[in-house]
Design a protein around this motif. Structure first.
Motif, PDB file in Angstrom:
ATOM      1  N   ASP B  55       0.840  -1.212   0.000  1.00 14.29           N
ATOM      2  CA  ASP B  55       0.000   0.000   0.000  1.00 14.29           C
ATOM      3  C   ASP B  55       0.866   1.249   0.000  1.00 14.29           C
ATOM      4  O   ASP B  55       0.608   2.205  -0.734  1.00 14.29           O
ATOM      5  CB  ASP B  55      -0.893   0.031   1.254  1.00 14.29           C
ATOM      6  N   ILE B  56       1.873   1.208   0.857  1.00  9.51           N
ATOM      7  CA  ILE B  56       2.761   2.371   0.940  1.00  9.51           C
ATOM      8  C   ILE B  56       3.403   2.630  -0.412  1.00  9.51           C
ATOM      9  O   ILE B  56       3.435   3.762  -0.890  1.00  9.51           O
ATOM     10  CB  ILE B  56       3.849   2.150   2.017  1.00  9.51           C
ATOM     11  N   PHE B  57       3.852   1.560  -1.045  1.00  7.45           N
ATOM     12  CA  PHE B  57       4.511   1.730  -2.342  1.00  7.45           C
ATOM     13  C   PHE B  57       3.551   2.362  -3.349  1.00  7.45           C
ATOM     14  O   PHE B  57       3.904   3.306  -4.059  1.00  7.45           O
ATOM     15  CB  PHE B  57       5.013   0.377  -2.869  1.00  7.45           C
ATOM     16  N   ARG B  58       2.325   1.842  -3.405  1.00  5.99           N
ATOM     17  CA  ARG B  58       1.348   2.345  -4.373  1.00  5.99           C
ATOM     18  C   ARG B  58       1.082   3.832  -4.151  1.00  5.99           C
ATOM     19  O   ARG B  58       0.972   4.599  -5.096  1.00  5.99           O
ATOM     20  CB  ARG B  58       0.055   1.542  -4.263  1.00  5.99           C
ATOM     21  N   ASN B  59       1.020   4.253  -2.924  1.00  8.46           N
ATOM     22  CA  ASN B  59       0.658   5.634  -2.633  1.00  8.46           C
ATOM     23  C   ASN B  59       1.848   6.590  -2.563  1.00  8.46           C
ATOM     24  O   ASN B  59       1.675   7.755  -2.201  1.00  8.46           O
ATOM     25  CB  ASN B  59      -0.118   5.709  -1.327  1.00  8.46           C
ATOM     26  N   THR B  60       3.030   6.085  -2.853  1.00 11.44           N
ATOM     27  CA  THR B  60       4.171   6.992  -2.830  1.00 11.44           C
ATOM     28  C   THR B  60       4.889   7.015  -4.176  1.00 11.44           C
ATOM     29  O   THR B  60       5.131   8.077  -4.733  1.00 11.44           O
ATOM     30  CB  THR B  60       5.179   6.572  -1.751  1.00 11.44           C
ATOM     31  N   LEU B  61       5.214   5.837  -4.690  1.00 12.30           N
ATOM     32  CA  LEU B  61       5.984   5.795  -5.932  1.00 12.30           C
ATOM     33  C   LEU B  61       5.160   5.215  -7.069  1.00 12.30           C
ATOM     34  O   LEU B  61       5.614   5.166  -8.209  1.00 12.30           O
ATOM     35  CB  LEU B  61       7.246   4.935  -5.731  1.00 12.30           C
ATOM     36  N   GLY B  62       3.948   4.769  -6.756  1.00 12.72           N
ATOM     37  CA  GLY B  62       3.167   3.992  -7.729  1.00 12.72           C
ATOM     38  C   GLY B  62       2.563   4.797  -8.855  1.00 12.72           C
ATOM     39  O   GLY B  62       2.232   4.233  -9.895  1.00 12.72           O
ATOM     40  N   SER B  63       2.381   6.103  -8.692  1.00 14.08           N
ATOM     41  CA  SER B  63       1.773   6.871  -9.773  1.00 14.08           C
ATOM     42  C   SER B  63       2.387   8.259  -9.803  1.00 14.08           C
ATOM     43  O   SER B  63       3.090   8.655  -8.873  1.00 14.08           O
ATOM     44  CB  SER B  63       0.254   6.984  -9.561  1.00 14.08           C
ATOM     45  N   ARG B  64       2.080   8.975 -10.867  1.00 10.90           N
ATOM     46  CA  ARG B  64       2.655  10.296 -11.025  1.00 10.90           C
ATOM     47  C   ARG B  64       2.178  11.198  -9.899  1.00 10.90           C
ATOM     48  O   ARG B  64       2.964  11.932  -9.293  1.00 10.90           O
ATOM     49  CB  ARG B  64       2.251  10.871 -12.381  1.00 10.90           C
ATOM     50  N   TYR B  65       0.885  11.129  -9.612  1.00  7.33           N
ATOM     51  CA  TYR B  65       0.359  11.981  -8.558  1.00  7.33           C
ATOM     52  C   TYR B  65       0.982  11.618  -7.199  1.00  7.33           C
ATOM     53  O   TYR B  65       1.421  12.488  -6.441  1.00  7.33           O
ATOM     54  CB  TYR B  65      -1.167  11.866  -8.468  1.00  7.33           C
ATOM     55  N   ALA B  66       1.037  10.319  -6.946  1.00  2.82           N
ATOM     56  CA  ALA B  66       1.604   9.864  -5.674  1.00  2.82           C
ATOM     57  C   ALA B  66       3.029  10.373  -5.528  1.00  2.82           C
ATOM     58  O   ALA B  66       3.429  10.871  -4.473  1.00  2.82           O
ATOM     59  CB  ALA B  66       1.578   8.341  -5.596  1.00  2.82           C
ATOM     60  N   PHE B  67       3.789  10.284  -6.617  1.00  2.00           N
ATOM     61  CA  PHE B  67       5.179  10.711  -6.575  1.00  2.00           C
ATOM     62  C   PHE B  67       5.270  12.215  -6.292  1.00  2.00           C
ATOM     63  O   PHE B  67       6.120  12.667  -5.530  1.00  2.00           O
ATOM     64  CB  PHE B  67       5.867  10.370  -7.897  1.00  2.00           C
ATOM     65  N   SER B  68       4.355  12.972  -6.893  1.00  3.29           N
ATOM     66  CA  SER B  68       4.396  14.424  -6.673  1.00  3.29           C
ATOM     67  C   SER B  68       4.135  14.731  -5.207  1.00  3.29           C
ATOM     68  O   SER B  68       4.696  15.672  -4.651  1.00  3.29           O
ATOM     69  CB  SER B  68       3.382  15.137  -7.567  1.00  3.29           C
ATOM     70  N   GLU B  69       3.301  13.914  -4.567  1.00  5.57           N
ATOM     71  CA  GLU B  69       3.033  14.135  -3.142  1.00  5.57           C
ATOM     72  C   GLU B  69       4.269  13.839  -2.289  1.00  5.57           C
ATOM     73  O   GLU B  69       4.489  14.459  -1.256  1.00  5.57           O
ATOM     74  CB  GLU B  69       1.843  13.273  -2.690  1.00  5.57           C
ATOM     75  N   VAL B  70       5.058  12.864  -2.735  1.00  7.91           N
ATOM     76  CA  VAL B  70       6.324  12.597  -2.039  1.00  7.91           C
ATOM     77  C   VAL B  70       7.204  13.841  -2.093  1.00  7.91           C
ATOM     78  O   VAL B  70       7.797  14.246  -1.092  1.00  7.91           O
ATOM     79  CB  VAL B  70       7.061  11.390  -2.662  1.00  7.91           C
ATOM     80  N   LEU B  71       7.246  14.462  -3.277  1.00  9.75           N
ATOM     81  CA  LEU B  71       8.079  15.665  -3.418  1.00  9.75           C
ATOM     82  C   LEU B  71       7.559  16.790  -2.532  1.00  9.75           C
ATOM     83  O   LEU B  71       8.340  17.561  -1.962  1.00  9.75           O
ATOM     84  CB  LEU B  71       8.115  16.112  -4.883  1.00  9.75           C
ATOM     85  N   VAL B  72       6.224  16.886  -2.427  1.00  7.76           N
ATOM     86  CA  VAL B  72       5.642  17.925  -1.563  1.00  7.76           C
ATOM     87  C   VAL B  72       6.147  17.752  -0.124  1.00  7.76           C
ATOM     88  O   VAL B  72       6.506  18.713   0.543  1.00  7.76           O
ATOM     89  CB  VAL B  72       4.099  17.859  -1.616  1.00  7.76           C
ATOM     90  N   LYS B  73       6.157  16.494   0.332  1.00  7.22           N
ATOM     91  CA  LYS B  73       6.653  16.209   1.683  1.00  7.22           C
ATOM     92  C   LYS B  73       8.152  16.464   1.783  1.00  7.22           C
ATOM     93  O   LYS B  73       8.670  16.872   2.823  1.00  7.22           O
ATOM     94  CB  LYS B  73       6.407  14.734   2.041  1.00  7.22           C
ATOM     95  N   LEU B  74       8.843  16.171   0.678  1.00  4.03           N
ATOM     96  CA  LEU B  74      10.304  16.278   0.697  1.00  4.03           C
ATOM     97  C   LEU B  74      10.759  17.712   0.947  1.00  4.03           C
ATOM     98  O   LEU B  74      11.769  17.942   1.614  1.00  4.03           O
ATOM     99  CB  LEU B  74      10.864  15.761  -0.636  1.00  4.03           C
ATOM    100  N   ILE B  75       9.995  18.686   0.448  1.00  6.76           N
ATOM    101  CA  ILE B  75      10.455  20.087   0.511  1.00  6.76           C
ATOM    102  C   ILE B  75      10.768  20.529   1.951  1.00  6.76           C
ATOM    103  O   ILE B  75      11.919  20.910   2.233  1.00  6.76           O
ATOM    104  CB  ILE B  75       9.430  21.032  -0.155  1.00  6.76           C
TER     105      ILE B  75
END
Lengths: 517, 353
Positions: B55-75
């Motif tokens: 689940d974690i993988f799908r919601n973080t790296l699994g899609s373009r949107y998910a990945f963009s949210e990772v970047l939002v957190k990364l900032i």
């Protein structure tokens, strides 16, 4: 004297302690009886502390034996030493300031239980305290105790652990003169009760006042064993410093002779005028220091270490605030100059502890070679370091000092041997062609050939016009190199001798607190 | 790496293998250990760890949107990590990222509320500068106390975090409170000109560029400039640096101010790009996670980028677990704590990071 000569309490037979190739103690035979005060005397580095550390189990001897009450023993740890009745009285380092005196004692008890009966302990401590004249308020926090009281506490601690052999390492160094008298009375009472007391010092008057027998160490070996009755200060100094008077003719490169009376007409390269510096964190107070250093001369500084050597250098380098007096550099008043400004105006320093004071761990040799001079290796407006140029400059400076093989420029400094690190720092400081060079024990840690090369290097600097303040504990080296000699004792300059006045006994007398005659 | 090992190795062997592979392998092993231990915790809750990780993988790296949210957190994580890293290079421990975020956000909010509708470039410059200054000044307090030798910065930065939170609450619950949102203490929405630019349709904002730029800049400064050399000297051996005339006090204060400024920018990003208004407790502990990241990365700027990315995934993973596995969000704190645990264990083993 009620020394029971028939049965030694503690004995070492051929005790030898090596650290790598360095022999700190060589074949030491020491016999200690119950009811005697046995002084261990010697210059710094003579091996006194190493010997004591072997006795109470901090070091393991490399060879030889320790005998206790006629039995050979091994003392693998200080705990075992305590169980065997050997107690070390430390000066400051083993007390916990936030706890009371009583709590500190309780912590140290050999039979400490989970639950402490403070009332019982207090009773025992008070009995001892009265018997030996060691008054102490046991309820006070150690942090609030004066140094003398802390020392009494340390003694009580050791007594309570049933030690029969008490080792005191420079006990009077922390005491005021009026406290010393009381301390000696304590020693006398302990002695009368049959304790064996080992008293390490380099203060002659105290030895003459309190010791029954005196063992003198020199270069890690026993130089002599004297009864107090037959000892004279002159005889002891001869043993401490060696029998052969050093040859002041060893200078191979002669500096242009400097005419002493003409000094006043010239400008000193560095000068301290009536400087007083307050003690900082365990340091020594400098009092009314007047010091002039001219170009082309080597001024030796003799003294037992810890008598203000470091403070004099720090005062010259701008690292200590001057409470009184002035600092002058090259004819300008520099009392408020920053260390950076003093350094860039041509003052260099080979520090006493090169790794701690002169090098940056985690940096390479090349990076360390430009320490403090980084501004000279900039490009693009000075911001970006020009590492290739650093490399070339470092290589050039190193080749001056390392005749054969110099260490790799990209080696981290902490991987270098002590001798190589010493030479890297020397190469850096000398390579800057300083006008003033403070050289602390520059030959320390070097083998004979390299030490001689180091001395030649200092002479070369001198002939190129540098004024060198040369700190050393090696009398022969000081006499061989110095044009003048200052003697330090307790943060004061107690002697200022010209070459014709160099005399090993006179200097030794001055540096151990004797009055100038 | 222990010093003994280093001494034994000839210098040329040390290069590729020990510098690159050993740390990478050790990091992976440590993270694996933490993941397995956390899996056991999930098992205790009666959850399926494999399902949870997928689940974690799908919601973080699994899609373009998910990945963009990772970047939002990364900032914010990256900026806060840099705020720890820079002083750490001088031997300072900045635990105050959290407070510096809040003060950066506070001063930027003050600007946005008082200046009203400015032209966009001016408005953006204003909030960024104010955010940097706010965080920087907040960090200057412990820096000054430390430089004077009065107070250890570990204590002061940590305690000032709590002061900072109460300080901004005083304004949010008081003068700045939006009268129209009666139940939610918060400020009014900022004018659109203050909104940080965002990338296409995602929530990723200008802060990402600022963070990456700052990391690159710190890397270059440390390695190639005179100031970086001085900082490494001071951090490596303060006594020797002092003896060679380095202006230590100046560097201590300056590095803390810049660090505070970077954390302040993280606050600006959260308030100006994500939330659009100042709310209480808008940071779920970015400052502390940033601390963890910097230590994980061994205070290397480039390493911090990688570690911030990883911790962003874990933080987002926490949100995911909350929804899909129905465990409390704080469960993911267990994972972070486990990671901190193995990292600190490693730190104390070697005494050198």
């Amino acid at each position: 004297m009620n020394i029971d000569q028939s049965k030694p309490l503690l004995e070492t037979r051929g005790l030898t302690k090596r650290f790598g190739a360095f022999v700190a103690n060589h074949a030491i035979d020491l016999v200690v009886y119950a009811g005697e005060v046995h002084a261990i005397l010697g210059e710094n580095g003579a091996g006194k502390s190493t010997l004591m550390k072997s006795l109470y189990g901090f070091h393991q001897p490399s060879a030889g034996e320790i005998w206790l009450k006629g039995q050979p023993v091994t003392i693998p740890s200080p705990e075992t030493g305590r169980q065997l009745g050997i107690g070390m009285v430390f000066q400051n380092f083993t007390l916990i300031p936030a706890m009371t005196a009583l709590e500190n004692i309780a912590l140290f008890l050999p039979d400490m239980r989970g639950r402490l009966n403070y009332a019982a302990i207090e009773k025992r401590v008070q009995a001892l305290s009265e018997r030996y004249g060691l008054p102490l308020d046991l309820r006070r926090r150690v942090g609030a105790l004066a140094i003398g009281e802390r020392q009494r506490l340390e003694i009580l601690k050791v007594l309570l652990s049933d030690a029969r052999i008490l080792i005191f390492d420079e006990p009077t160094s922390v005491l005021a003169p009026q406290e010393v008298e009381g301390f000696f009375q304590v020693i006398q009472r302990l002695k009368a009760d049959g304790y064996a007391i080992l008293f390490i010092t380099h203060k002659l008057p105290e030895v003459m006042a309190i010791a029954d027998r005196i063992t003198v160490l020199r270069h890690g070996a026993v130089a002599g064993l004297l009864l107090r009755a037959e000892a004279t200060p002159a005889g002891i100094i001869r043993l401490m410093l060696g029998k052969t008077p050093p040859q002041p003719t060893e200078r191979k490169v002669h500096a242009p002779e400097i005419d002493q009376p003409n000094h006043s007409a010239r400008t000193a390269r560095a000068e301290l005028r009536g400087v007083t510096v307050l003690p900082q964190g365990g340091g020594v107070q400098l009092t009314a220091i007047n010091l002039q250093l001219f170009g082309g001369e080597i001024v030796g500084v003799a003294g037992v270490s810890g008598n203000g050597q470091r403070e004099i250098g720090d005062a010259l380098l701008g690292l200590l605030p001057l409470a009184q007096g002035e600092r002058w550099i090259a004819g300008q008043e520099a009392s408020f100059w920053s260390p950076a400004r003093i350094r860039t105006s041509g003052v260099a320093c080979i520090p006493e502890d090169v790794l701690q004071m002169g090098a940056i761990r985690g940096m390479t040799v090349a990076e360390n070679m430009i320490l403090g001079e980084q501004a000279r290796y900039g490009m693009v407006g000075g911001a970006v370091m020009n590492w290739p140029r650093v490399q070339i400059a470092a290589e050039r400076a190193l080749s001056q000092v390392f005749a054969a093989k110099s260490p790799r420029l990209d080696a981290l400094v902490e991987t270098l041997s002590g001798g190589n690190l010493q030479r890297v720092v020397v190469a850096r400081e000398v390579g800057r062609q300083p006008k003033v060079l403070l050289a602390y024990y520059p030959a320390r840690g070097l083998d004979v050939a390299n030490a001689e090369a180091m001395r030649q290097l200092l002479l070369r600097c001198q002939s190129e016009g540098a004024g060198i303040l040369f700190f050393s504990e090696d009398m022969e080296e000081l006499f061989a190199l110095s044009d003048r000699l200052l003697v330090l004792y307790h943060g004061r300059i107690v002697g200022n001798l010209s070459r014709s006045e160099f005399d090993v006994h006179r200097v030794g007398h001055l540096m151990t607190g004797g009055q100038s005659s | 790496m222990t010093t003994e090992q280093r001494v034994l190795l000839p210098n040329n062997v040390e290069d590729i293998f020990t510098v690159v592979f050993v740390p990478v392998i050790r990091t992976i092993a440590m993270l694996l250990f933490a993941l397995i231990a956390f899996g056991l915790v999930l098992l205790l809750f009666g959850k399926n760890p494999l399902q949870a990780y997928s689940d974690i993988f799908r919601n973080t790296l699994g899609s373009r949107y998910a990945f963009s949210e990772v970047l939002v957190k990364l900032i914010p994580l990256l900026l806060c990590a840099l705020a720890v890293l820079l002083p750490a290079r001088l031997g300072l421990v900045n635990v105050g990222g959290e407070g510096q975020i809040y003060l950066g956000a506070w001063l930027a909010t003050w600007g946005a509320l008082s200046f009203g509708d400015l032209p966009r470039p001016l408005a953006l410059t204003a909030v960024l500068v104010l955010g940097f200054v706010g965080g920087g000044l907040w960090a200057a307090i412990p820096a000054f106390l430390r430089a004077r030798g009065w107070l250890n910065e570990v204590i002061s930065t940590l305690l000032l975090n709590y002061v900072a939170i109460q300080f901004i609450n005083y304004f949010i619950f008081g003068a700045w409170r939006d009268p129209e949102s009666a139940n939610f203490p918060q400020t009014v929405k900022f004018a659109d000109s203050y909104r940080l630019p965002q990338f296409s349709d995602t929530r990723v904002h200008l802060g990402l560029l600022l963070g990456l730029l700052a990391a690159l800049l710190i890397f270059l400064v440390l390695r190639y400039t005179r100031w970086g050399y001085a900082m490494r000297a001071i951090g490596g051996n303060p006594e020797a640096a002092l003896r060679h005339g380095f202006p230590i006090t100046r560097y201590l204060i300056l590095s803390m101010v810049i660090a505070g400024g970077l954390a302040g920018l993280a606050g600006v990003g959260e308030v100006m790009a994500i939330q659009g208004r100042l709310r209480p407790a808008f940071s779920p502990g970015y400052g502390y996670v940033g601390f963890l990241i910097s230590w994980l990365a061994g205070h290397s700027p480039m390493g911090a980028v990688g570690m911030a990315f990883l911790l962003a995934i874990i933080a987002l993973g926490g949100d995911t677990l909350q929804i899909t596995q129905n465990v409390p969000f704080s469960t993911v704190n267990i994972l972070m704590a486990l990671i901190l645990f193995v990292v600190l264990g490693d730190f104390f083993r070697s005494k050198k990071v």
